[in-house]
Design a protein around this motif. Structure first.
Motif, short mmCIF file in Angstrom:
data_model
loop_
_atom_site.label_atom_id
_atom_site.label_comp_id
_atom_site.label_asym_id
_atom_site.label_seq_id
_atom_site.Cartn_x
_atom_site.Cartn_y
_atom_site.Cartn_z
N VAL A 18 4.62 -32.03 5.81
CA VAL A 18 4.86 -30.71 6.41
C VAL A 18 3.82 -30.43 7.50
O VAL A 18 4.14 -29.92 8.59
N VAL A 19 2.55 -30.77 7.21
CA VAL A 19 1.48 -30.58 8.20
C VAL A 19 1.77 -31.39 9.45
O VAL A 19 1.64 -30.89 10.58
N LEU A 20 2.18 -32.65 9.27
CA LEU A 20 2.49 -33.51 10.41
C LEU A 20 3.62 -32.92 11.25
O LEU A 20 3.52 -32.84 12.48
N ILE A 21 4.69 -32.49 10.59
CA ILE A 21 5.84 -31.94 11.31
C ILE A 21 5.45 -30.67 12.08
O ILE A 21 5.85 -30.47 13.23
N CYS A 22 4.63 -29.83 11.45
CA CYS A 22 4.19 -28.59 12.11
C CYS A 22 3.35 -28.89 13.35
O CYS A 22 3.55 -28.30 14.42
N PHE A 23 2.40 -29.83 13.21
CA PHE A 23 1.56 -30.20 14.34
C PHE A 23 2.39 -30.82 15.46
O PHE A 23 2.18 -30.53 16.64
N LEU A 24 3.35 -31.69 15.09
CA LEU A 24 4.20 -32.32 16.11
C LEU A 24 5.04 -31.29 16.85
O LEU A 24 5.23 -31.38 18.07
N ALA A 25 5.55 -30.30 16.11
CA ALA A 25 6.36 -29.25 16.73
C ALA A 25 5.52 -28.47 17.75
O ALA A 25 5.98 -28.17 18.86
N ILE A 26 4.27 -28.18 17.38
CA ILE A 26 3.37 -27.44 18.29
C ILE A 26 3.05 -28.28 19.52
O ILE A 26 3.11 -27.81 20.66
N VAL A 27 2.72 -29.55 19.27
CA VAL A 27 2.34 -30.45 20.36
C VAL A 27 3.50 -30.66 21.35
O VAL A 27 3.32 -30.62 22.57
N ILE A 28 4.70 -30.89 20.81
CA ILE A 28 5.87 -31.12 21.68
C ILE A 28 6.19 -29.86 22.48
O ILE A 28 6.56 -29.94 23.66
N THR A 29 6.01 -28.68 21.85
CA THR A 29 6.26 -27.42 22.56
C THR A 29 5.28 -27.24 23.72
O THR A 29 5.66 -26.80 24.81
N ILE A 30 4.03 -27.61 23.49
CA ILE A 30 2.99 -27.42 24.51
C ILE A 30 3.03 -28.49 25.59
O ILE A 30 3.00 -28.20 26.78
N PHE A 31 3.11 -29.77 25.15
CA PHE A 31 2.97 -30.88 26.10
C PHE A 31 4.29 -31.50 26.55
O PHE A 31 4.32 -32.24 27.53
#
Length: 499
Positions: A18-31
């Protein structure tokens, strides 16, 4: 014998995911598409850190356990990393030597947009079937076909979908393929029995894929002669276009037919392309060595230009902006982001294995197995889940087989059903996941983000569904009565609480 780490509860084991998916979602949204340049790597390390902290704090798993698993996992992908570097060498040398430009030059004059997608899929399938490697196929003929697609003005995403669909069909059905050999060996299935049994799901999937690409191609109009001439003139003015350059792909095919290992084939093919560069394209090597400035051809410039072709980024001015982008390459340096991402993905997967969190989550899935359809569906789902969490198709195949081997045996199903289902899930879906080694590699080689080509990889998307459909129908799936002791054990396991 070293004692195993305690098995975490599934509700705890899912936290790092869940932590990985949340971080990836944030990263993809930003970058966005730049997330693979560092953001995704940080996300994987954060997921790993959470996994390690939970295991060490609440389950007393020593750091040495994680360290040993990380060493073992990274050691297993060391050849993959070398292959990636050789792919970088090959992509640069095949482009600057004129091999890919020559294929593009003649290809745009021969191929029609209406039948382009289906032709690409079939060509890649044949090459991959003979070579046993989707990676080699995509890095060589795939790059050339993508260039032809650019010149014909067809959709880049559709072209990549056709390339990957064909390459993974051939990889899956080839007796030379490492994933095919691995899936058969870890399940204890004869190699050719495994391949024949895969035909029942793979052949219908490939036929459906070709039909889709055939009708998709009909929607593309004829390419104008002016559009083609822009590319052919630019290539002719920049490169020494010669059919002699095609000796390199021909000799590469001979090496593949003689079953020379992929790493050696890629390296030797790069060396041969380098020789062609020195003979046919000395003016381009001089331009690269001098940074685009006018300079005389000399030994110094030739050696420097050749070296840059192998390890660095190259840009040649053809007078056509879109063509310039097409023939630019990144060399070995262009693979470094991918290698960095693979290392981080492997560390996350190793932490999940060492902490037994993967095992905990998959045991929950196994408990939902009640019949043939749910068994195959669970195996498919687990293969995809492992591709997402471990980031590597080889680890996914091995773990998937280990998890379900006893379940299939206890329920009386043949090992070939398990080996086929592992390939129908873990092998083909790996290329659809951005942080998986396959997804990262192919998006880097072809220069198209994973999520952009994903909807068009019809073979890879349909394969897991076809596996479940065939299981639901029961076509050629035999079952023997499981031993009484095994049946009792299976029933007892299914009665255990999940949490």
């Amino acid at each position: 014998m070293k004692e195993k780490a305690p098995l975490p509860r599934p509700i705890i084991a899912v936290i790092p995911v869940v932590v990985l998916i949340c971080f990836l979602a944030i990263v993809i949204t930003i970058f966005g598409s730049d997330s693979l340049s560092g953001g995704s790597q940080v996300s994987l390390l954060m997921g790993m850190a959470v996994c390690v902290c939970i295991s060490m704090a609440f389950y007393s798993v020593p750091w040495s356990t994680f360290e040993e698993q990380i060493k073992k996992t990274l050691g297993g992908v060391s050849i993959t990393l070398l292959i990636l570097l050789c792919v970088g060498m090959l992509s640069g040398s095949w482009m600057i030597s004129g091999i890919v430009p020559t294929l593009i030059y003649y290809g745009v004059q021969i191929m029609s947009p209406q039948f382009f997608f289906v032709s690409v899929c079939i060509i890649c399938a044949l090459v991959s079937l003979l070579s046993g490697s989707s990676w080699t196929t995509i890095a060589t003929i795939g790059v050339a076909l993508l260039g032809i697609g650019h010149a014909l003005g067809v959709s880049e995403a559709w072209t990549v979908g056709a390339i990957i669909s064909g390459a993974y069909f051939g990889d899956k059905m080839s007796p030379l393929s490492d994933t095919t050999i691995l899936a058969s060996s870890v399940t204890g299935t004869d190699l050719f029995t495994h391949i024949r049994y895969m035909t029942l799901t793979t052949a219908p999937t490939f036929i459906i894929t070709l039909i889709i690409f055939f009708f998709a191609g009909l929607g593309h109009g004829e390419t104008t002669s002016l559009q083609v001439s822009h590319y052919t003139e630019g290539l002719e003015q920049t490169f020494h276009i010669s059919l002699w350059t095609l000796l390199v792909p021909l000799l590469t095919g001979v090496l593949i037919a003689r079953r020379v290992p992929s790493l050696i084939v890629l390296f030797l093919s790069s060396v041969m392309a380098g020789i062609v560069e020195l003979i046919l394209q000395p003016h381009i090597l001089t331009e690269i060595a001098s940074g685009g400035k006018m300079a005389d051809v000399s030994t110094y410039h030739l050696i420097k230009g050749l070296a840059v072709t192998y390890y660095g980024s190259t840009a040649v001015d053809t007078g056509n902006t879109s063509l310039n982008e097409l023939i630019s390459t990144g060399g070995m340096a262009g693979m470094l982001n991918t290698i960095w991402l693979i290392l981080c993905a492997m560390c996350f997967g190793a932490a999940m294995v060492a902490s037994r969190m993967i095992e905990s989550l998959t045991r929950v899935i196994v408990r939902f197995v009640r019949n043939r359809f749910s068994l195959v569906s669970s195996t498919v789902g687990t293969g995809i889940f492992l591709n997402i969490t471990t980031g590597d198709q080889f680890i996914s195949i091995v773990l998937n087989a280990d998890i379900y081997k006893d379940v299939y045996r206890k329920q009386g199903y043949e090992s070939r059903l398990l080996s086929r289902t592992c390939e129908d899930s873990a092998t083909v879906t790996s290329v659809l996941i951005p942080w998986n080694t396959c997804g990262m590699t192919q998006s880097t080689i072809l220069g198209v983000p994973t999520l952009t080509y994903l909807p068009y990889c019809f073979f890879n998307l349909i394969s897991p569904l076809m596996s479940m459909i065939v299981a639901a129908v029961g076509w050629r799936i035999r079952r023997q009565q499981p031993p009484e002791t095994d049946q009792q054990t299976l029933e007892q396991d299914s009665m255990k609480p999940e949490f």
